[in-house]
Motif scaffolding. Structure first.
Motif, PDB file in Angstrom:
ATOM      1  N   ASP A  73       0.798  -1.234   0.000  1.00 19.64           N
ATOM      2  CA  ASP A  73       0.000   0.000   0.000  1.00 19.64           C
ATOM      3  C   ASP A  73       0.829   1.282   0.000  1.00 19.64           C
ATOM      4  O   ASP A  73       0.279   2.388   0.037  1.00 19.64           O
ATOM      5  N   GLY A  74       2.156   1.127   0.009  1.00 16.56           N
ATOM      6  CA  GLY A  74       3.004   2.315  -0.106  1.00 16.56           C
ATOM      7  C   GLY A  74       3.342   2.997   1.207  1.00 16.56           C
ATOM      8  O   GLY A  74       4.065   3.995   1.218  1.00 16.56           O
ATOM      9  N   THR A  75       2.884   2.450   2.338  1.00 16.01           N
ATOM     10  CA  THR A  75       3.173   3.116   3.614  1.00 16.01           C
ATOM     11  C   THR A  75       4.333   2.438   4.354  1.00 16.01           C
ATOM     12  O   THR A  75       4.463   1.211   4.334  1.00 16.01           O
ATOM     13  N   PRO A  76       5.158   3.255   5.029  1.00 17.86           N
ATOM     14  CA  PRO A  76       6.245   2.711   5.858  1.00 17.86           C
ATOM     15  C   PRO A  76       5.697   1.831   6.975  1.00 17.86           C
ATOM     16  O   PRO A  76       6.357   0.879   7.397  1.00 17.86           O
ATOM     17  N   GLU A  77       4.482   2.127   7.438  1.00 21.89           N
ATOM     18  CA  GLU A  77       3.894   1.356   8.541  1.00 21.89           C
ATOM     19  C   GLU A  77       3.678  -0.097   8.132  1.00 21.89           C
ATOM     20  O   GLU A  77       4.020  -1.025   8.873  1.00 21.89           O
ATOM     21  N   THR A  78       3.110  -0.283   6.952  1.00 19.53           N
ATOM     22  CA  THR A  78       2.871  -1.643   6.467  1.00 19.53           C
ATOM     23  C   THR A  78       4.189  -2.381   6.236  1.00 19.53           C
ATOM     24  O   THR A  78       4.366  -3.551   6.591  1.00 19.53           O
ATOM     25  N   CYS A 138      -2.991  -4.264  -1.456  1.00 20.11           N
ATOM     26  CA  CYS A 138      -1.841  -4.553  -0.596  1.00 20.11           C
ATOM     27  C   CYS A 138      -1.998  -5.933   0.035  1.00 20.11           C
ATOM     28  O   CYS A 138      -3.065  -6.266   0.573  1.00 20.11           O
ATOM     29  N   VAL A 139      -0.936  -6.716  -0.039  1.00 19.15           N
ATOM     30  CA  VAL A 139      -0.963  -8.086   0.446  1.00 19.15           C
ATOM     31  C   VAL A 139      -1.227  -8.147   1.953  1.00 19.15           C
ATOM     32  O   VAL A 139      -1.723  -9.146   2.468  1.00 19.15           O
ATOM     33  N   TYR A 140      -0.943  -7.060   2.649  1.00 21.71           N
ATOM     34  CA  TYR A 140      -1.139  -7.072   4.103  1.00 21.71           C
ATOM     35  C   TYR A 140      -2.393  -6.310   4.529  1.00 21.71           C
ATOM     36  O   TYR A 140      -3.220  -6.825   5.256  1.00 21.71           O
ATOM     37  N   THR A 141      -2.565  -5.080   4.021  1.00 23.72           N
ATOM     38  CA  THR A 141      -3.691  -4.263   4.487  1.00 23.72           C
ATOM     39  C   THR A 141      -4.901  -4.317   3.562  1.00 23.72           C
ATOM     40  O   THR A 141      -6.000  -3.900   3.942  1.00 23.72           O
ATOM     41  N   GLY A 142      -4.690  -4.759   2.316  1.00 21.49           N
ATOM     42  CA  GLY A 142      -5.787  -4.754   1.360  1.00 21.49           C
ATOM     43  C   GLY A 142      -6.053  -3.394   0.738  1.00 21.49           C
ATOM     44  O   GLY A 142      -6.908  -3.256  -0.133  1.00 21.49           O
ATOM     45  N   ALA A 143      -5.280  -2.399   1.160  1.00 17.96           N
ATOM     46  CA  ALA A 143      -5.455  -1.060   0.576  1.00 17.96           C
ATOM     47  C   ALA A 143      -4.967  -1.048  -0.867  1.00 17.96           C
ATOM     48  O   ALA A 143      -4.247  -1.952  -1.296  1.00 17.96           O
TER      49      ALA A 143
END
Lengths: 492, 492
Positions: free
Chosen positions: B444-449, B475-480
């Motif tokens: 999703d492009g975020t440093p947090e993910t 996003c494979v983790y958040t789905g965003a």
């Protein structure tokens, strides 16, 4: 390009400092005593490195790399060596910075990150290398070890000068291990010969081969072989040293081997080095009031071609012809630059290439185009000749050889004229004050006399020449008996 | 020579450590975290250096040398860079040792020789170099500056491994200064291409070209271009990085120039480096349970010839014939060693040269002499052929090319088979645990993910591939929402 360098006659030392900077060789950095070696200076160093490296490999050596740091306990193991370098070494005590709570945006040494044992930044690598060799050597079959390393070293000198004496400098250091004393001595002498060969035949700097007195020896060596050069101001410069280390480091680091007879013995050692200091010798041997003078074998640009033109059409015609010459020169391995920048005048360029010591400069203008000629100038004598374009290639290639030979011979003549035999201390002092150079004099062989002479005159014994003739005489200072002359000089 | 190396299947990490030491590449030194690069390892590094240096010069760069030390005040000037390296740097605080009065024969740090300002041993040289460039740049005419330096750097890593992560390592660092953003970005990308070219075509290691996420960027860079390789154990290795530094260092060191429009502007910068870490990549890409496997272009010895004989007369006959082959091979630029040591058995030698990765091994015995043949073995496949002596020269020269190509293709196949597209986090974890390699997934492009995934799986985003196709996804983790896939992997 206006040169504006102090002349050598005005102030030799100032001339040197200005030339190093103006010829783009090196400059002082933001770190006390450490220099920046600029691209042009580094290109010369690279050519010297390549030649030395080739000779090292031809004589059976291999390169390797050992750590920058030496733990204090290893550093102090060989006592004389440690004593020799302890007073001028950079010491790492911590391994972390942290934010300074009292100064936002600033960092401070983190007191919690103190090393258990301090690390010395290598001033020379015998200690760390012999601590390594210890694990590599068990039997005579593991010998000899013939290793060289190209590295930076640090000696915390109080007074520094670009190339000649800097806190950090670049060098190579050879470290070899041998079965016998005889073999180690032969190695040390061989490397002295290699240095003399490169310095004379590549850098065009004549040297005296000799060995050092006990006082002047490398700390930890049993004998130091040296090559000594003479600068234009009459001061000597130690250009390279090769040390027979005896078994001193083997004993300090307990490096023994089983010899062919099955007995345990300490290993015999040598070490040898030359450094970026040679760049200083190069400058002070050949250069003049117009700038640097480079021997062709070391010059990054051997030939520069400057077009002289008024119109774009003229430049095009010149370029078409010069392109052919450039290709021919490159083909025979001559490095050449065609400077066709149009925003700078030919006179500016002439000055610039004189300042940078380019051995051969070719000018070509409309008249040359008409006559089918080039004007070819040599940097060493500042003379020029008009040469037909058909003859140019051979002429240039011969000229480069001439310049190389002329630089050496000129320096040799100067050097030989500046070795003066003296037989009294008054004469000694007078020659030193008026003429300088090497003074060949009898010495009684004691460190006390050597020290006294140094104190009175600032001259030191540069070396006991290898080729000195046995000659009974009396010490120039004490009158005590002497078996031969040694060379004194003031030195860099 | 008995090899006795742990196999890769048993313990990959142990295999690596043992191989580095047993193949005489490097070893740990008496200084924590610092390695000794042994002659054989250094000879490989020298070949790599020469190739890189040639490419740097072909792309217009010059070498220079800047100080080892960075005063703290310069070190902290670019805040992000300082923050990135402050926690792992060696700090010089004193410049003299003295005799320790409490411990005769021992030395101690002289408290009277404390530096006014601490010096950081360079972990990277942007700070000292931009402090220097400041004085070199006034106008657009002074740009671009295209400089590289070969140097040692120090990063106080807590866990070290030979070549892969050492407190001191050797590298090159390019530092360039430009008029425009566009030009600086082009330079950074060009050097990524140069690295990819050398690593693929010389080291035979396939790489993915990409750029780093903000989290993984060089401290002080606006963009980091990277080449990422894949090791045999499925872990990635960052093989080289090239940074677009924006105007960050120019602003920190106040480096402005007058542009063509007569206006003051901050200079644009890049820096780029590869290090002795590449030696680790080389080993872990090609080598096997028998030892090192070297691509011919990097091998210090490309061909070794081992005589098989019972009598001195046989050895003499073999030598006479082999001398001709050796001369022919050298003539076409192939490095060859004839190992005629009589105190070692052929089998011992075979093992030794396998361990050391010599690409081609020739055996020649009495039967070969009778038949006019050589037995020629290749290291990469461990297969051999009998070749007539007339055909040997062409065969060997072709074989070296084959081996070079085969090593690259073999590694490429492995690498391509180990890029797996996944579309769920379960799949992500499973592929990572079972197969390893690069995982191509939406993010999703975020440093947090990025951080969360790293925490859960130890995989990091190795790069955003330059050639990725635009593909809407989740996003494979958040789905965003995500605009394209990135490559995750566990990494060295």
């Amino acid at each position: 390009m206006s040169k504006n360098i102090t002349t050598r006659a005005e102030d030799y030392s100032k001339w040197y400092n200005e030339l190093v900077v103006k010829a783009d060789l090196a400059e002082n950095s933001g770190v006390r005593g450490c220099m920046v070696i600029k691209p042009y200076g580094y290109a010369i160093w690279e050519k010297l490195q390549a030649e030395l490296d080739k000779k090292f490999k031809e004589t059976g050596h291999q390169n390797a790399y050992f750590p920058l740091f030496i733990p204090k306990s290893l550093f102090e193991a060989e006592e004389k060596n440690a004593e020799g370098f302890a007073k001028e070494c950079a010491i790492v005590t911590h391994y972390r910075l942290k934010n300074d709570p009292d100064n936002p945006g600033k960092l401070m040494v983190d007191p919690d990150a103190k090393l258990e044992e301090e690390l010395i930044v290598r001033p020379t690598s015998e200690a760390i290398i012999w601590n390594t060799y210890k694990n590599w050597i068990q039997s005579y079959r593991d010998l000899p070890i013939l290793i060289n390393q190209w590295a930076n070293v640090v000696r915390w000198e109080m007074r520094t000068r670009l190339f000649l004496r800097t806190a950090e400098f670049l060098w190579q250091e050879g470290h070899t291990a041998h079965e016998t004393k005889q073999e180690a001595v032969a190695e040390a002498k061989q490397m002295q010969d290699v240095y003399a060969d490169v310095v004379e035949n590549f850098m065009a700097i004549p040297v005296v081969k000799g060995f050092k007195t006990e006082t002047e020896r490398f700390a930890g060596a049993d004998d130091t072989y040296t090559i000594e050069a003479l600068m234009q101001d009459g001061k000597a410069l130690q250009a390279g040293t090769s040390h027979f280390l005896g078994q001193n480091f083997a004993k300090a680091f307990d490096v023994k081997f089983v010899n062919k007879e099955g007995k345990q013995e300490y290993v015999w050692a040598t070490s040898w080095g030359v450094s970026t200091r040679l760049m200083g010798a190069l400058i002070m041997t050949h250069s003049d009031d117009n700038g640097l003078v480079l021997p062709p074998k070391l010059a990054p640009i051997q030939v520069v071609i400057v077009p002289i033109h008024k119109t774009d059409e003229q430049l095009q015609q010149i370029t078409d012809q010069v392109d052919v010459l450039v290709a021919e020169l490159k083909k025979i391995g001559i490095s050449v630059k065609f400077d066709d920048r149009t925003n700078l005048k030919p006179g500016w360029k002439f000055n610039e290439y004189e300042l940078k010591g380019v051995p051969v400069r070719i000018a070509v203008g409309p008249k040359d185009m008409e006559n089918g000629t080039y004007e070819i100038a040599r940097r060493d004598t500042l003379t020029k000749e008009v040469v037909s374009k058909e003859a140019a290639l051979d002429y240039i290639s011969g000229l480069l050889e001439d310049i190389q030979a002329n630089l050496f011979n000129r320096a040799l003549t100067y050097r030989d004229e500046h070795i003066t035999e003296v037989n009294s201390f008054d004469e000694f002092k007078e020659v030193l004050d008026t003429k300088g150079g090497f003074i060949s004099a009898h010495w009684d062989g004691t460190p006390e006399t050597e020290e006294k002479i140094k104190e009175l005159t600032k001259a030191t014994i540069r070396c006991i020449p290898l080729n000195r003739v046995a000659e009974e005489g009396k010490c120039v200072y004490t009158g005590a008996v002497s078996a031969g002359r040694v060379l004194f000089a003031k030195a860099y």
